[in-house]
Design an enzyme around this catalytic site. Structure first.
Site, short mmCIF file in Angstrom:
data_model
loop_
_atom_site.label_atom_id
_atom_site.label_comp_id
_atom_site.label_asym_id
_atom_site.label_seq_id
_atom_site.Cartn_x
_atom_site.Cartn_y
_atom_site.Cartn_z
NE ARG A 117 -3.25 -2.94 0.14
CZ ARG A 117 -3.98 -3.39 -0.66
NH1 ARG A 117 -3.83 -2.95 -2.02
NH2 ARG A 117 -4.51 -4.59 -0.50
CE LYS A 237 -2.42 -8.84 8.57
NZ LYS A 237 -2.30 -8.22 7.32
CD GLU A 241 -5.93 -8.74 5.76
OE1 GLU A 241 -4.83 -8.55 5.74
OE2 GLU A 241 -7.10 -8.10 5.29
NE ARG A 291 -13.19 -7.01 7.43
CZ ARG A 291 -12.46 -6.77 6.07
NH1 ARG A 291 -12.67 -7.23 5.26
NH2 ARG A 291 -11.42 -5.99 6.72
CE LYS A 315 -6.18 -2.44 9.63
NZ LYS A 315 -6.23 -2.75 8.37
CG ASP A 320 -8.68 -2.49 6.06
OD1 ASP A 320 -7.91 -1.86 6.42
OD2 ASP A 320 -8.38 -3.26 4.97
CD GLU A 342 -2.92 -0.28 12.28
OE1 GLU A 342 -2.87 -1.15 13.23
OE2 GLU A 342 -3.08 -0.47 11.18
CD GLU A 348 -5.26 -0.63 1.82
OE1 GLU A 348 -4.77 -0.50 2.84
OE2 GLU A 348 -6.01 -1.88 1.34
CD GLU A 448 -17.92 11.26 3.80
OE1 GLU A 448 -17.13 12.02 4.33
OE2 GLU A 448 -18.54 10.43 4.73
#
Ligand code: GCV
Length: 614
Positions: A117, A237, A241, A291, A315, A320, A342, A348, A448
């Protein structure tokens, strides 16, 4: 190697770099000397007071300016004073202390020189599987970080790939040399580690409760801190993922984090454990799994079980780094755990450092929403690379500068931060400076408007995360669905639906559950709505979607006109123009794809008769 000077927010020092030395105070002295010479002002007296730590005070005594601070504080005071002089303002009065003790930058740099990223070129410190850097450039970068008070840099990607695992093994001597570049600027290094590493060394398991595994990490930690006694810690982490983690062994994330934390505690290390855990192999047919609920479900029951030197890094939103998300409920749910929030400077999902997107307005909103005292530290995914200006888009530097200012004081006014950055960097005539500040201040709202509407998220091109693809993530395994059909759009996350809203404390839960109090900009995050639903201003949902997309695109076009009026220096001017052309193409694409998508589904036309492609 890049030899071009960088036009950042320290214009008076752009071409000098301090000599190599060990102490922040020496750097502060050097910076004051050269800075004052460049600005034509007389140098203040610098006094050291170790008790002040990262804090500093600027005072006038007998007509003479005195800056007092701890090791890093003296440096921060020197920069604050110099920057105030550079814009002709008085330095802040009284004692200044940072709101967050840990102000971290997380680089997602890979050992092969690529950056996950990354939108500003290749890594500044990795190449060909090894650490490798230009000393003058890195000292310049270290100064930039220190000048806004950032104090920890994690050097490698949380997805630890290839030779990056060697950083705490064979590459340790080089890592120690890199730490020495940043040390005089009060910036301590951190390393992302691979939880399963003992397996590679024949331990036979990575089970955090296994004695052999514990011993392996203890011995590794001893070697690491022997080489770099002030290493800030490890970042992990795990079970996210496809990364390895304690779940493989039926252990909790407290088991995993505490095992590592205990290995590094004797050396003063902190263990930063990321809370980005969710099922990335979901079946889109499964309407029960939601999620955004995953992090809370994994971590809230563990509150109070983490050791003191563990920081759980969450986060800011439950998904995300989407353009519009509510604050993560996990940040409210763990009063007995040290939490870091975070954020992501790397754009990204917010325009790849092509589209303008200044982040201080977002962070200010977060500061206003967060529970007081709930968060102990802040971390930002970096936006840096080897491009001449470090951040790809010359204006994306406002986010690095702004993050430092936010980490020091989260309640700082976004407009003041942006103005100060603009003034320090470009020194434009007043009306042009106003125009640039307005351009940046409004950039997030404009982005946005022309992208995914009203908190819906995930309408980007899969993988790339730039440009529109409203169905790209719809039948995928990532848990990223909007479930738009001919009747309506969105997922009901209230108690009638997935129950996500119940993860919040009562005040927030009630606000989000009730349609009347749920802010319009988050309506489609929390609710499933028919296209003829009346928004709070009386417009229908579908009309609001069309209006936002037409307006957002028109506003982007006005930004381009404003940009043309600015007498920016070269090469920034041409680069900003070039990227603005790409932004306009992106905005038009988003407008037309999103409007067409909803027009085809709903069959409802635009009340104002504007062009929607069928
Ligand atoms: C470092 C998202 C990004 C990944 C990133 C991940 C994370 O999924 O697309 O590139 O991996 O977040 O934050 O760990």
């Amino acid at each position: 190697m890049n030899k071009q000077p960088c036009r950042a927010w320290l214009p008076f020092l752009a071409e000098d770099v301090p000599p190599q030395c060990d102490a922040p105070v020496k750097v502060a002295e050097f910076e004051l000397k050269t800075g004052c010479a460049a600005l034509g002002v007389s140098a203040p007296e610098l006094r050291l007071d170790h008790a002040m730590g990262d804090g500093y005070a600027v005072a006038v005594e007998d007509g003479k300016t005195v800056i007092t601070g701890g090791d890093a504080g003296a440096l921060y005071g020197a920069y604050a004073w110099l920057m105030a002089m550079a814009v002709g303002e008085a330095a802040p009065e009284g004692e200044q202390n940072p709101f967050y003790g840990l102000r971290m930058l997380n680089a997602w740099d890979n050992a092969d020189g690529t950056i996950e990223r990354g939108y500003s070129g290749r890594s500044l410190w990795f190449e060909g599987g090894r650490l490798s850097w230009d000393g003058a450039r890195l000292r310049q970068l270290a100064r930039m970080l220190a000048s806004v008070g950032l104090n920890v840099l994690c050097v490698n990607n949380v997805n630890v790939k290839g030779e990056a695992a060697q950083l705490i093994e064979d590459e340790l001597p080089e890592l120690a040399r890199l730490a020495a570049v940043f040390r005089p600027f009060g910036v301590r290094l951190m390393v992302s580690i691979d939880f399963s590493r003992p397996l590679v060394h024949g331990v036979g398991t990575a089970d955090p409760l296994d004695e052999g595994v514990r011993r392996w990490w203890q011995e590794r930690a001893e070697a690491v801190w022997r080489a770099i006694p002030d290493l800030a810690g490890f970042l992990v982490k795990a079970d996210s993922e496809h990364r390895p983690g304690p779940f493989t062994y039926g252990r909790s994330h407290a088991d995993g984090a505490n095992m590592l934390a205990r290995a590094i505690a004797p050396h003063g290390g902190i263990l930063v454990w990321r809370a980005f855990v969710y099922n990335c192999q979901q079946d889109w047919r499964d309407q029960k799994t939601d999620r955004p609920m995953a992090a809370y479900e994994t971590y809230a029951p563990l509150d109070g079980q983490f050791d003191d030197n563990v920081i759980l890094q969450v986060k800011h939103g439950p998904f995300d780094f989407q353009v519009r998300e509510p604050v993560s409920p996990t940040l409210y749910a763990m009063p007995n755990t040290r939490l870091a929030m975070e954020v992501q400077l790397a754009q990204e999902y917010t325009g790849h450092q092509i589209d303008l997107y200044a982040m201080n307005p977002l962070w200010r909103e977060l500061a206003d929403e967060l529970p007081p005292g709930g968060v102990a530290a802040v971390a930002a995914v970096g936006n840096l690379g080897r491009d001449d200006n470090y951040t790809g888009h010359p204006f994306a530097a406002v986010n690095l500068y702004g993050f430092g200012r936010y980490a020091w004081n989260p309640f700082v006014e976004p407009e003041n931060v942006i103005r100060r950055w603009a003034r320090l960097t470009y020194r434009l005539p007043d009306t042009q400076e106003d125009a640039l500040v307005h351009l940046l201040l409004s950039s997030r709202e404009i982005y946005e408007k022309y992208t995914a509407p009203l908190g819906l998220c995930w309408m980007v091109r899969p993988g790339l995360h730039y440009g529109p693809n409203p169905s790209g993530y719809e039948y995928d395994a990532w848990g990223t669905y909007h479930r738009a059909d001919r009747n309506g759009v969105g997922i009901d996350r209230t108690s009638e639906g997935t129950g996500y809203a119940a993860q919040y404390p009562p005040r927030e839960r009630e606000r989000y559950e009730a349609l009347e109090t749920c802010p319009d900009r988050l309506k489609l995050f929390f609710h499933r709505l028919p296209y003829d639903y009346r928004m709070s201003d009386g417009r229908t949902l579908i009309q609001r979607i069309y209006d936002d997309h037409f307006e957002g695109c028109a506003e982007a076009e006005r930004m381009a006109e404003t940009l043309r009026t600015l007498d920016l220096p070269e090469p920034e001017r041409s680069e900003a123009f070039r990227r603005m052309e790409l932004q306009l193409a992106n905005a038009r694409e988003w407008r037309d794809v999103i409007n067409t998508f909803f027009h085809r589904l709903s069959g409802v036309g635009d009340e104002k008769g504007r062009k929607i492609y069928d």
